[in-house]
Write an enzyme that holds these catalytic residues in place. Structure first.
Site, short mmCIF file in Angstrom:
data_model
loop_
_atom_site.label_atom_id
_atom_site.label_comp_id
_atom_site.label_asym_id
_atom_site.label_seq_id
_atom_site.Cartn_x
_atom_site.Cartn_y
_atom_site.Cartn_z
N ARG A 45 27.60 12.33 21.70
CA ARG A 45 27.12 12.48 20.34
C ARG A 45 26.27 11.24 20.10
O ARG A 45 25.42 10.94 20.92
CB ARG A 45 28.26 12.68 19.34
CG ARG A 45 27.79 13.43 18.08
CD ARG A 45 28.88 13.70 17.05
NE ARG A 45 29.29 12.47 16.37
CZ ARG A 45 30.18 12.43 15.38
NH1 ARG A 45 30.77 13.55 14.98
NH2 ARG A 45 30.51 11.29 14.80
N LYS A 55 35.90 11.73 4.66
CA LYS A 55 34.98 12.87 4.65
C LYS A 55 35.70 14.21 4.77
O LYS A 55 35.21 15.21 4.27
CB LYS A 55 33.93 12.72 5.75
CG LYS A 55 34.50 12.86 7.15
CD LYS A 55 33.45 12.62 8.20
CE LYS A 55 34.02 12.93 9.57
NZ LYS A 55 33.37 12.20 10.64
C1 LIG Z 1 34.32 11.48 11.25
C2 LIG Z 1 34.15 10.22 11.91
C3 LIG Z 1 35.27 9.40 12.12
C4 LIG Z 1 36.67 9.81 11.74
O1 LIG Z 1 37.09 10.82 12.64
P1 LIG Z 1 38.56 11.41 12.59
O2 LIG Z 1 38.66 12.21 13.83
O3 LIG Z 1 38.65 12.23 11.36
O4 LIG Z 1 39.50 10.28 12.57
C5 LIG Z 1 35.06 8.17 12.71
N1 LIG Z 1 33.83 7.80 13.10
C6 LIG Z 1 32.74 8.55 12.92
C7 LIG Z 1 31.42 8.07 13.37
C8 LIG Z 1 32.86 9.80 12.31
O5 LIG Z 1 31.78 10.56 12.13
#
Ligand SMILES: *Cc1c(COP(=O)(O)O)cnc(C)c1O
Length: 359
Positions: A132, A37
């Site tokens: 979260r 993402k």
């Molecule tokens: C964005 C996200 C990740 C990846 O996070 P990074 O810090 O970029 O490794 C993993 N799990 C969820 C639920 C996320 O939203």
């Protein structure tokens, strides 16, 4: 290509990161989900990660996953953001696994999956303190009892996320909560939650330090994979290539000017009241990039002696008096980007994308 402002995306280094992370995780029995993402679903970045041997891809937006499907990626796809009720149809169509924390959503998913003749896989998120997403630990068993009964949905595991909102750091203790819950589900419901997804980039530090509790068998890594950084711990990950996506911007004015504005001062274009230190006459460069492209607080000049002194929506001001290179109108200056700044440049229509070291 030398259009500016542009991001220079080093695909070979991202591919190498994928390879290194995969083998590091495999040594510890961990399957890695490559989170793309941060690259806004950029297909060349996805391709580099897949070429590096990572087979499961995660993104928070179905729109990006759909793009990957339409480009022919047949990898296992994970939706990282909790699904919206209004997007369940495409969820079932394009996504294999989703992360969930609401029974109403899971019921909707089950109904639509059956309609499309599929079984959708779900990982239940547990909130271990970051506040979260996730079911609270005290509510988890009750939640699972109902979730396991939903037709059309297969609960394949549980997971957690820390470091993203509350800045809560991953520890062996808060990670182990998942394993305790898995054990409880086994004992009380005679059900095996196969996947235990321990976290994101912030959690890789436990892996490096050999502190990841045995039994955690999945990590979802994005920032570390793409930028080689771990912003939660404010570090570059030592065994990965870092700063693989950099921003280049171009000088459009270069003049010696005083370091304090002349005239009565009010607020700047963003409503802040700027403060100035008198350093005398300084050589200042204006670069054609600004706050509408990127959060300039997340940028660090790579050229020694350059300092960012401010920005408005379309202009970046740098003090280049001490710059270690001869700069002229038209010269480019490159910047490192933190994760947030990288995200913005990747999603901005105003920033050109330049791929280097393409396989
Ligand atoms: C964005 C996200 C990740 C990846 O996070 P990074 O810090 O970029 O490794 C993993 N799990 C969820 C639920 C996320 O939203």
């Amino acid at each position: 290509m030398n259009k500016t402002p542009r991001v220079n995306i080093n695909l070979a280094e991202i591919e190498t990161n994928a390879r290194i992370l995969k083998s590091k995780c495999e040594e510890s029995g961990i399957n890695i989900t490559g989170v793309v993402k941060g690259g806004a679903g950029d297909l060349r970045i996805v391709n580099s990660i897949v070429s590096g041997g990572i087979t499961t891809i995660g993104d928070s937006r179905i729109k990006n996953i759909r793009k990957m499907r339409e480009a022919g990626f047949e990898n296992e796809m994970v939706l990282l953001r909790l699904p919206r009720l209004s997007e369940i149809k495409s969820l079932i169509k394009y996504v294999d696994i989703s992360l969930n924390s609401e029974l109403v959503t899971l019921e909707g998913i089950g109904r639509e999956a059956l309609k499309q003749g599929k079984i959708h896989k779900a990982i239940i998120m547990v909130d271990v303190g970051d506040l979260r997403e996730g079911v609270l630990v005290k509510d988890f068993m009750e939640f699972m009892k109902e979730a396991l009964d939903i037709d059309g949905v297969e609960i394949i595991g549980l997971g957690t996320n820390v470091g993203c909102y509350g800045g809560v750091l991953p520890t062996p203790e808060n990670t182990k909560i998942l394993l305790d819950l898995k054990e409880k589900v086994k004992n009380e419901y005679d059900y095996d939650l196969k996947v235990v997804s321990g976290g994101n980039t912030a959690t890789t530090i436990l892996l490096e330090n050999d502190q990841l509790p045995e039994g955690i068998n999945n990590l979802r890594v994005g920032e570390g994979l793409i930028q080689g950084t771990d912003i939660t711990h404010q570090r570059e990950i030592p065994f990965l290539n870092s700063n693989n996506i950099k921003l280049a911007a171009e000088i459009i004015e270069l003049k010696e000017k005083p370091s304090i504005p002349t005239g009565k001062t009010g607020h700047d274009a963003f409503g802040n009241k700027p403060e100035f230190k008198d350093k005398g006459i300084r050589k200042r460069a204006i670069l054609a990039v600004g706050r509408q492209d990127v959060n300039v607080d997340g940028m660090t000049p790579i050229l020694e002696g350059v300092e960012i002194i401010g920005a408005s929506s379309d202009h970046l001001l740098c003090d280049v008096t001490e710059a270690k290179r001869n700069l002229q109108i038209g010269s480019e200056i490159e910047f490192k980007l933190d994760y947030g700044a990288m995200l913005q440049t990747m999603t901005s229509d105003y920033i050109y994308k330049n791929y280097i070291n393409m396989a």
